[in-house]
Design a protein around this motif. Structure first.
Motif, PDB file in Angstrom:
ATOM      1  N   TRP A 142      35.350  65.023  53.355  1.00 40.93           N
ATOM      2  CA  TRP A 142      35.790  63.621  53.398  1.00 40.93           C
ATOM      3  C   TRP A 142      35.252  62.934  54.662  1.00 40.93           C
ATOM      4  N   ASP A 143      35.320  63.633  55.778  1.00 48.59           N
ATOM      5  CA  ASP A 143      34.839  63.063  57.041  1.00 48.59           C
ATOM      6  C   ASP A 143      33.339  62.786  56.999  1.00 48.59           C
ATOM      7  N   GLU A 144      32.597  63.599  56.243  1.00 48.76           N
ATOM      8  CA  GLU A 144      31.148  63.438  56.154  1.00 48.76           C
ATOM      9  C   GLU A 144      30.737  62.334  55.188  1.00 48.76           C
ATOM     10  N   MET A 145      31.616  61.955  54.287  1.00 53.62           N
ATOM     11  CA  MET A 145      31.282  60.973  53.257  1.00 53.62           C
ATOM     12  C   MET A 145      31.202  59.565  53.835  1.00 53.62           C
ATOM     13  N   SER A 146      30.337  58.751  53.251  1.00 49.95           N
ATOM     14  CA  SER A 146      30.275  57.343  53.634  1.00 49.95           C
ATOM     15  C   SER A 146      31.483  56.621  53.046  1.00 49.95           C
ATOM     16  N   GLU A 147      31.784  55.442  53.560  1.00 46.73           N
ATOM     17  CA  GLU A 147      32.909  54.671  53.035  1.00 46.73           C
ATOM     18  C   GLU A 147      32.682  54.317  51.563  1.00 46.73           C
ATOM     19  N   GLU A 148      31.441  54.038  51.196  1.00 41.17           N
ATOM     20  CA  GLU A 148      31.132  53.724  49.800  1.00 41.17           C
ATOM     21  C   GLU A 148      31.421  54.922  48.901  1.00 41.17           C
ATOM     22  N   GLN A 149      31.103  56.128  49.364  1.00 42.40           N
ATOM     23  CA  GLN A 149      31.394  57.334  48.581  1.00 42.40           C
ATOM     24  C   GLN A 149      32.902  57.554  48.437  1.00 42.40           C
ATOM     25  N   ARG A 150      33.638  57.289  49.506  1.00 43.52           N
ATOM     26  CA  ARG A 150      35.087  57.460  49.450  1.00 43.52           C
ATOM     27  C   ARG A 150      35.707  56.512  48.431  1.00 43.52           C
ATOM     28  N   VAL A 151      35.271  55.261  48.457  1.00 46.18           N
ATOM     29  CA  VAL A 151      35.776  54.282  47.492  1.00 46.18           C
ATOM     30  C   VAL A 151      35.447  54.729  46.073  1.00 46.18           C
ATOM     31  N   LEU A 152      34.193  55.140  45.860  1.00 40.44           N
ATOM     32  CA  LEU A 152      33.765  55.556  44.522  1.00 40.44           C
ATOM     33  C   LEU A 152      34.537  56.790  44.066  1.00 40.44           C
ATOM     34  N   LEU A 153      34.735  57.739  44.970  1.00 44.64           N
ATOM     35  CA  LEU A 153      35.483  58.949  44.616  1.00 44.64           C
ATOM     36  C   LEU A 153      36.896  58.601  44.150  1.00 44.64           C
ATOM     37  N   THR A 154      37.591  57.753  44.900  1.00 45.98           N
ATOM     38  CA  THR A 154      38.975  57.431  44.527  1.00 45.98           C
ATOM     39  C   THR A 154      39.040  56.682  43.199  1.00 45.98           C
ATOM     40  N   ARG A 155      38.021  55.910  42.898  1.00 52.65           N
ATOM     41  CA  ARG A 155      38.000  55.222  41.603  1.00 52.65           C
ATOM     42  C   ARG A 155      37.805  56.214  40.460  1.00 52.65           C
ATOM     43  N   HIS A 156      36.933  57.181  40.666  1.00 54.61           N
ATOM     44  CA  HIS A 156      36.744  58.204  39.626  1.00 54.61           C
ATOM     45  C   HIS A 156      37.985  59.095  39.521  1.00 54.61           C
ATOM     46  N   GLU A 157      38.622  59.388  40.643  1.00 53.22           N
ATOM     47  CA  GLU A 157      39.838  60.201  40.595  1.00 53.22           C
ATOM     48  C   GLU A 157      40.945  59.499  39.823  1.00 53.22           C
ATOM     49  N   VAL A 158      41.170  58.216  40.106  1.00 50.79           N
ATOM     50  CA  VAL A 158      42.229  57.506  39.388  1.00 50.79           C
ATOM     51  C   VAL A 158      41.856  57.368  37.912  1.00 50.79           C
ATOM     52  N   GLY A 159      40.557  57.199  37.622  1.00 50.37           N
ATOM     53  CA  GLY A 159      40.129  57.138  36.229  1.00 50.37           C
ATOM     54  C   GLY A 159      40.373  58.445  35.499  1.00 50.37           C
ATOM     55  N   SER A 160      40.099  59.561  36.176  1.00 53.53           N
ATOM     56  CA  SER A 160      40.360  60.871  35.581  1.00 53.53           C
ATOM     57  C   SER A 160      41.853  61.073  35.346  1.00 53.53           C
ATOM     58  N   ILE A 161      42.671  60.692  36.328  1.00 56.91           N
ATOM     59  CA  ILE A 161      44.129  60.817  36.180  1.00 56.91           C
ATOM     60  C   ILE A 161      44.620  59.960  35.024  1.00 56.91           C
ATOM     61  N   MET A 162      44.107  58.740  34.910  1.00 55.44           N
ATOM     62  CA  MET A 162      44.521  57.864  33.823  1.00 55.44           C
ATOM     63  C   MET A 162      44.108  58.419  32.462  1.00 55.44           C
ATOM     64  N   GLN A 163      42.906  58.974  32.381  1.00 59.58           N
ATOM     65  CA  GLN A 163      42.458  59.515  31.097  1.00 59.58           C
ATOM     66  C   GLN A 163      43.225  60.788  30.725  1.00 59.58           C
ATOM     67  N   THR A 164      43.587  61.575  31.734  1.00 57.97           N
ATOM     68  CA  THR A 164      44.482  62.700  31.467  1.00 57.97           C
ATOM     69  C   THR A 164      45.822  62.175  30.980  1.00 57.97           C
ATOM     70  N   GLY A 165      46.271  61.051  31.574  1.00 55.53           N
ATOM     71  CA  GLY A 165      47.510  60.429  31.126  1.00 55.53           C
ATOM     72  C   GLY A 165      47.435  59.962  29.687  1.00 55.53           C
ATOM     73  N   ILE A 166      46.301  59.392  29.280  1.00 57.71           N
ATOM     74  CA  ILE A 166      46.131  58.967  27.887  1.00 57.71           C
ATOM     75  C   ILE A 166      46.238  60.161  26.959  1.00 57.71           C
ATOM     76  N   TRP A 167      45.522  61.232  27.301  1.00 51.87           N
ATOM     77  CA  TRP A 167      45.585  62.463  26.492  1.00 51.87           C
ATOM     78  C   TRP A 167      47.016  62.949  26.378  1.00 51.87           C
ATOM     79  N   PHE A 168      47.731  62.952  27.502  1.00 50.93           N
ATOM     80  CA  PHE A 168      49.087  63.470  27.472  1.00 50.93           C
ATOM     81  C   PHE A 168      50.018  62.523  26.717  1.00 50.93           C
ATOM     82  N   GLU A 169      49.826  61.220  26.869  1.00 51.29           N
ATOM     83  CA  GLU A 169      50.690  60.279  26.162  1.00 51.29           C
ATOM     84  C   GLU A 169      50.505  60.373  24.653  1.00 51.29           C
ATOM     85  N   MET A 170      49.308  60.700  24.208  1.00 51.20           N
ATOM     86  CA  MET A 170      49.098  60.900  22.774  1.00 51.20           C
ATOM     87  C   MET A 170      49.864  62.136  22.288  1.00 51.20           C
ATOM     88  N   MET A 171      49.868  63.184  23.108  1.00 52.64           N
ATOM     89  CA  MET A 171      50.644  64.372  22.758  1.00 52.64           C
ATOM     90  C   MET A 171      52.135  64.065  22.803  1.00 52.64           C
TER      91      MET A 171
END
Length: 301
Positions: free
Chosen positions: A61-90
């Motif tokens: 994390w310390d080595e990452m640029s600020e742009e990478q950190r922002v992008l990472l958190t967006r992909h992380e929240v997207g992954s969490i949301m898509q896992t949520g969609i899968w689980f909500e369907m179940m």
């Protein structure tokens, strides 16, 4: 008084669901109009509070640029949301199976269908968020998907509502932070607020159903339910952030996964998100020694 004790003192499941129906009538949201979907996304806003990133606190994390950190958190929240969609369907299938052929005049039945309607809106809300943020498709591992097919087909009574409660409790604590994050993109803040408010009712319903199902349960059944809950938690937690997230934001996946596994900050945040859940499970007699070992293996306790 603990949550489980409070539910033991209720008169019937319909008393709980009657109150929840009233709450649904008084405070529910339409994501199509509540979320400012067309408002521009600031380039420097995170997908979730940085403290909730799986890599926060690591050398990577310390080595990452600020742009990478922002992008990472967006992909992380997207992954969490898509896992949520899968689980909500179940979840919807579990509730439908449990309510099949029950009294349609009962408030339990009516709130169960209300919850299903809520979950449909939540899934659409999460899907649109991922589309706006430009997040690719993330799915749980194939083994997790296939095991979930078995659970949603066979689970009954408290065993149907336990996995629901676990998933919702974990996400609830995270989203309470995200909805207040001034440096979090506005659509995540708003969708988190909607989800927190409406899932609070769903969690009360799940707790009530669990306690109702366990009221006359044998020791064997309670032990079996405890292990089913723990097993569901294990796979849900491991599925939340896909390993492909790291590849898609330009990181070395193997190094990222190695740092996640040893990230003490991430472990502490996960335990924080599970405090209320563990209190409830303990009071309900579902935090057995065997179950605790499973929860410890994914840093939930």
């Amino acid at each position: 008084m603990t949550a489980a004790t409070a539910f033991r003192e209720r008169t019937t499941i319909d008393d709980v669901t009657a109150r929840l129906l009233t709450s649904s009538d008084e405070l529910s949201y339409d994501p199509q109009t509540e979320v400012a979907w067309d408002q521009p996304i600031p380039d420097d806003h995170y997908g979730l509070n940085p403290e909730w990133s799986t890599l926060y606190g690591t050398r990577l994390w310390d080595e990452m640029s600020e742009e990478q950190r922002v992008l990472l958190t967006r992909h992380e929240v997207g992954s969490i949301m898509q896992t949520g969609i899968w689980f909500e369907m179940m979840l919807q299938q579990l509730i439908l199976r449990d309510q099949y052929a029950k009294d349609p005049a009962a408030t339990e039945f009516r709130f169960a269908l209300t919850e299903i309607a809520d979950e449909c809106r939540h899934s659409l809300m999460f899907a649109r968020t991922c589309d706006v943020l430009g997040i690719p498709k993330y799915l749980p591992p194939r083994l997790t998907i296939e095991l979930a097919r078995l659970i949603k087909t066979t689970a009954r009574a408290e065993q149907a509502y336990g996995p629901i409660l676990i998933a919702e409790e974990i996400l609830d604590v995270m989203q309470r932070d995200w909805m207040r994050g001034e440096n979090v993109v506005h659509i995540v803040r708003t969708t988190s607020k909607i989800h927190v408010v409406e899932e609070a009712r769903h969690m009360k319903f799940a707790r009530a159903e669990i306690m109702d199902g366990l009221e006359h349960a044998s020791r064997f059944r309670r032990e079996r339910s405890a292990m089913l809950f723990a097993g569901a938690a294990y796979f849900i937690v491991r599925a939340m952030v896909s390993p492909e997230v790291y590849t898609n934001v330009g990181l070395d996946k193997e190094r990222a996964l190695a740092e996640v596994r040893t990230n003490q900050h991430r472990k502490a945040m996960m335990r924080l998100s599970c405090v209320h859940l563990m209190d409830f499970l303990a009071d309900a007699g579902l935090l057995t020694k065997r179950a605790m070992r499973v929860y410890q293996s994914v840093d939930m306790i």
